[in-house]
Design a protein around this motif. Structure first.
Motif, mmCIF file in Angstrom:
data_model
loop_
_atom_site.group_PDB
_atom_site.id
_atom_site.type_symbol
_atom_site.label_atom_id
_atom_site.label_comp_id
_atom_site.label_asym_id
_atom_site.label_seq_id
_atom_site.Cartn_x
_atom_site.Cartn_y
_atom_site.Cartn_z
ATOM 1 N N GLU A 1 0.811 -1.213 0.000
ATOM 2 C CA GLU A 1 0.000 0.000 0.000
ATOM 3 C C GLU A 1 0.848 1.270 0.000
ATOM 4 O OE1 GLU A 1 -2.847 1.428 -0.415
ATOM 5 O OE2 GLU A 1 -3.682 -0.488 -1.089
ATOM 6 N N GLY A 2 1.949 1.233 0.745
ATOM 7 C CA GLY A 2 2.815 2.405 0.853
ATOM 8 C C GLY A 2 3.360 2.844 -0.491
ATOM 9 N N TYR A 3 3.637 1.888 -1.337
ATOM 10 C CA TYR A 3 4.101 2.230 -2.687
ATOM 11 C C TYR A 3 2.932 2.633 -3.583
ATOM 12 C CZ TYR A 3 8.920 0.468 -2.018
ATOM 13 O OH TYR A 3 10.209 0.282 -1.622
ATOM 14 N N ILE A 4 1.884 1.808 -3.524
ATOM 15 C CA ILE A 4 0.737 2.037 -4.410
ATOM 16 C C ILE A 4 0.211 3.460 -4.304
ATOM 17 C CG2 ILE A 4 -1.712 1.449 -4.741
ATOM 18 C CD1 ILE A 4 -0.996 -1.461 -4.179
ATOM 19 N N GLU A 5 0.081 3.917 -3.056
ATOM 20 C CA GLU A 5 -0.445 5.259 -2.833
ATOM 21 C C GLU A 5 0.408 6.315 -3.556
ATOM 22 O OE1 GLU A 5 -2.870 7.676 -2.513
ATOM 23 O OE2 GLU A 5 -3.427 5.663 -1.818
ATOM 24 N N GLN A 6 1.719 6.137 -3.446
ATOM 25 C CA GLN A 6 2.620 7.110 -4.071
ATOM 26 C C GLN A 6 2.642 6.979 -5.588
ATOM 27 O OE1 GLN A 6 6.399 8.150 -2.070
ATOM 28 N NE2 GLN A 6 5.975 6.430 -0.695
ATOM 29 N N PHE A 7 2.538 5.774 -6.073
ATOM 30 C CA PHE A 7 2.488 5.575 -7.532
ATOM 31 C C PHE A 7 1.280 6.325 -8.097
ATOM 32 C CE2 PHE A 7 4.782 1.239 -7.174
ATOM 33 C CZ PHE A 7 6.003 1.819 -7.491
ATOM 34 N N ARG A 8 0.139 6.142 -7.405
ATOM 35 C CA ARG A 8 -1.084 6.783 -7.875
ATOM 36 C C ARG A 8 -0.900 8.306 -7.917
ATOM 37 N NH1 ARG A 8 -6.067 4.550 -6.357
ATOM 38 N NH2 ARG A 8 -5.156 4.091 -4.311
ATOM 39 N N GLU A 9 -0.344 8.804 -6.853
ATOM 40 C CA GLU A 9 -0.206 10.245 -6.719
ATOM 41 C C GLU A 9 0.838 10.835 -7.678
ATOM 42 O OE1 GLU A 9 1.596 13.149 -3.352
ATOM 43 O OE2 GLU A 9 0.667 11.280 -2.657
ATOM 44 N N LYS A 10 1.991 10.182 -7.731
ATOM 45 C CA LYS A 10 3.101 10.786 -8.478
ATOM 46 C C LYS A 10 3.188 10.342 -9.935
ATOM 47 C CE LYS A 10 5.653 11.444 -4.231
ATOM 48 N NZ LYS A 10 6.725 10.975 -3.345
ATOM 49 N N LEU A 11 2.708 9.155 -10.208
ATOM 50 C CA LEU A 11 2.767 8.672 -11.593
ATOM 51 C C LEU A 11 1.395 8.722 -12.267
ATOM 52 C CD1 LEU A 11 5.071 5.535 -11.180
ATOM 53 C CD2 LEU A 11 5.683 7.730 -12.201
ATOM 54 N N GLY A 12 0.362 8.753 -11.430
ATOM 55 C CA GLY A 12 -0.967 8.860 -12.009
ATOM 56 C C GLY A 12 -1.612 7.530 -12.345
ATOM 57 N N PHE A 13 -0.996 6.452 -11.911
ATOM 58 C CA PHE A 13 -1.647 5.158 -12.119
ATOM 59 C C PHE A 13 -1.260 4.181 -11.013
ATOM 60 C CE2 PHE A 13 2.344 4.735 -14.490
ATOM 61 C CZ PHE A 13 2.813 3.495 -14.058
ATOM 62 N N VAL A 14 -2.098 3.179 -10.850
ATOM 63 C CA VAL A 14 -1.802 2.108 -9.905
ATOM 64 C C VAL A 14 -1.267 0.939 -10.709
ATOM 65 C CG1 VAL A 14 -2.781 0.437 -8.292
ATOM 66 C CG2 VAL A 14 -3.589 2.809 -8.295
ATOM 67 N N PRO A 15 -0.061 0.541 -10.437
ATOM 68 C CA PRO A 15 0.533 -0.499 -11.278
ATOM 69 C C PRO A 15 -0.165 -1.843 -11.150
ATOM 70 C CG PRO A 15 1.956 0.005 -9.427
ATOM 71 C CD PRO A 15 0.866 1.021 -9.403
ATOM 72 N N HIS A 16 -0.248 -2.507 -12.264
ATOM 73 C CA HIS A 16 -0.675 -3.896 -12.258
ATOM 74 C C HIS A 16 0.337 -4.653 -11.397
ATOM 75 C CE1 HIS A 16 -1.147 -7.988 -13.727
ATOM 76 N NE2 HIS A 16 -2.349 -7.619 -14.111
ATOM 77 N N PRO A 17 -0.114 -5.587 -10.590
ATOM 78 C CA PRO A 17 0.830 -6.284 -9.701
ATOM 79 C C PRO A 17 1.977 -6.919 -10.477
ATOM 80 C CG PRO A 17 -1.405 -6.834 -9.100
ATOM 81 C CD PRO A 17 -1.489 -6.047 -10.379
ATOM 82 N N GLY A 18 3.164 -6.755 -9.939
ATOM 83 C CA GLY A 18 4.342 -7.331 -10.567
ATOM 84 C C GLY A 18 5.039 -6.340 -11.484
ATOM 85 N N THR A 19 6.296 -6.605 -11.766
ATOM 86 C CA THR A 19 7.043 -5.762 -12.697
ATOM 87 C C THR A 19 7.408 -6.605 -13.905
ATOM 88 O OG1 THR A 19 9.160 -6.349 -11.662
ATOM 89 C CG2 THR A 19 8.075 -4.361 -10.861
ATOM 90 N N LEU A 20 7.486 -5.940 -15.037
ATOM 91 C CA LEU A 20 7.974 -6.626 -16.230
ATOM 92 C C LEU A 20 9.472 -6.364 -16.290
ATOM 93 C CD1 LEU A 20 7.001 -8.189 -18.792
ATOM 94 C CD2 LEU A 20 7.163 -6.018 -19.982
ATOM 95 N N ASN A 21 10.234 -7.418 -16.195
ATOM 96 C CA ASN A 21 11.679 -7.239 -16.156
ATOM 97 C C ASN A 21 12.301 -7.411 -17.529
ATOM 98 O OD1 ASN A 21 11.338 -6.888 -13.467
ATOM 99 N ND2 ASN A 21 12.021 -8.948 -12.873
#
Lengths: 220, 220
Positions: free
Chosen positions: B111-131
């Motif tokens: 949650e701590g990351y998600i909240e900031q992603f939403r605020e600063k990047l404007g989206f909530v990332p799909h779970p997981g990263t594409l490496n």
DNA sequence: ATTACTAGCTCTCGAGTAC
DNA sequence: TGTACTCGAGAGCTAGTAA
């Protein structure tokens, strides 16, 4: 400059070596260039000798940065590609100022022309034309004008004779504005006739034999 | 393609040979290239063989035109110079999709990351990263990010542990928007972690081992 | 202000290898 | 996931010249 050195320099620049040291071994560079480690190494030595890159050779890695000289070379190249693909609204010539035959003066003093120059080009030309000889090979660029839209100065009559129609293109000579006049009927020669509001020989301080740069703009 | 052929092609293009026949003898071309007539002639033969120019050989003159294939080559080159000197607000990588370790998922669900992603990047990332694994040599480009402004995701605490600060850059993968996340403390590796609103593997139809193109944008 | 082949010279490449 | 020299093979160059 040898073409393969330029390619090498470009590759380094693409990897971020402009104004910035990058860490790259000769083998890595070789892979980028699709050549051998030895050849890549030799290229680096050559570029270094010519002052186009600066290197910091460590024991296990080297740092490489493109110098100002190298960057200039790349920018020259970039400019040429821009001329090919982006600056398609103009043609650039290098040429030499010719001793005028005084013929241009006769024409540029005809009222019938002057009136149209004022109206269509927005200026009354200083008497005479500045004649510039372009390189023979550049006749090809000149031909591009043949099929493009021009500012047309119509023919007119005096009691004595007829003055033929003339095509004009807005142009700059060494940065100074004016126009190129191309007689409609005559063959394309390797001499450009430049007219301008000002007495260019004085304004630009040019004399016979000087190299000048002319940019001709296409009409839209 | 041999560097000297590219130079020759460029010279022809500068003389107006794109989409247009020009008249140029091998000797004239030789002078432009500062080489011999024989070499220029050989270059023309080679370019012709490769389909990069079309020629009309007359008895006293030849007409030459750069073909579509030749023009493409030149455009590729032009693009590279643009990347060096004009597209300096971004870095372009080619890379290979890696099989995820599932680790990204753990982080992107905090949650701590998600909240900031939403605020600063404007989206909530799909779970997981594409490496995405980039070529080793491109680590140099990645280093450029080190000294540039980023979107900073602040560290935060849960009752169990601390989650470290992360730097993000807006980015595109195969044209699709998202962001790259770079953990602040870890060393620069050759793996880029991409986050996005969408499930990219499905949306872009990519699987492990596929080649992808990533563009990372600098923050102003 | 023709093109392009042949022949011989020269330069470039890269394997081997020193460091 | 070092650099770069030596040297033999081969590619690239140009003078001479045919067409």
């Amino acid at each position: 400059m040898k073409p393969y050195l330029l390619q090498t320099l470009k590759e380094l620049a693409l990897l971020g070596a402009i104004k910035n040291k990058i860490e790259i071994s000769s083998l890595e560079l070789a892979k980028q260039l699709e050549t051998s480690q030895q050849t890549a190494s030799r290229y680096l030595v050559e570029l270094d000798k010519r002052g186009m890159i600066k290197r910091e050779l460590g024991i296990k890695k080297q740092l490489i940065m493109v110098t100002g000289i190298g960057e200039e070379k790349l920018q020259e190249e970039h400019l040429q590609y821009k001329q090919i693909f982006e600056l398609t609204d103009r043609i650039i010539f290098k040429g030499k100022v010719l001793s005028g035959l005084g013929e241009g003066r006769y024409y540029t003093e005809q009222e019938g022309y002057i009136e149209q120059f004022r109206e269509k080009l927005g200026f009354v030309p200083h008497p005479g034309t500045l004649n510039v000889e372009i390189e023979y090979v550049e006749r090809n660029k000149l031909r591009l004008l043949k099929n493009s839209k021009a500012i047309t100065i119509e023919e007119f009559q005096t009691k004595n004779r007829t003055f033929g129609s003339v095509r004009c293109f807005r142009a700059k000579i060494n940065g100074s504005e004016g126009a190129i006049v191309l007689p409609l009927r005559t063959h394309y020669s390797n001499v450009l006739e430049f007219i301008s509001n000002d007495y260019l020989r004085e304004k630009l301080n040019i004399k016979d034999g000087d190299e000048v740069k002319i940019i001709i703009y296409f009409e839209k």
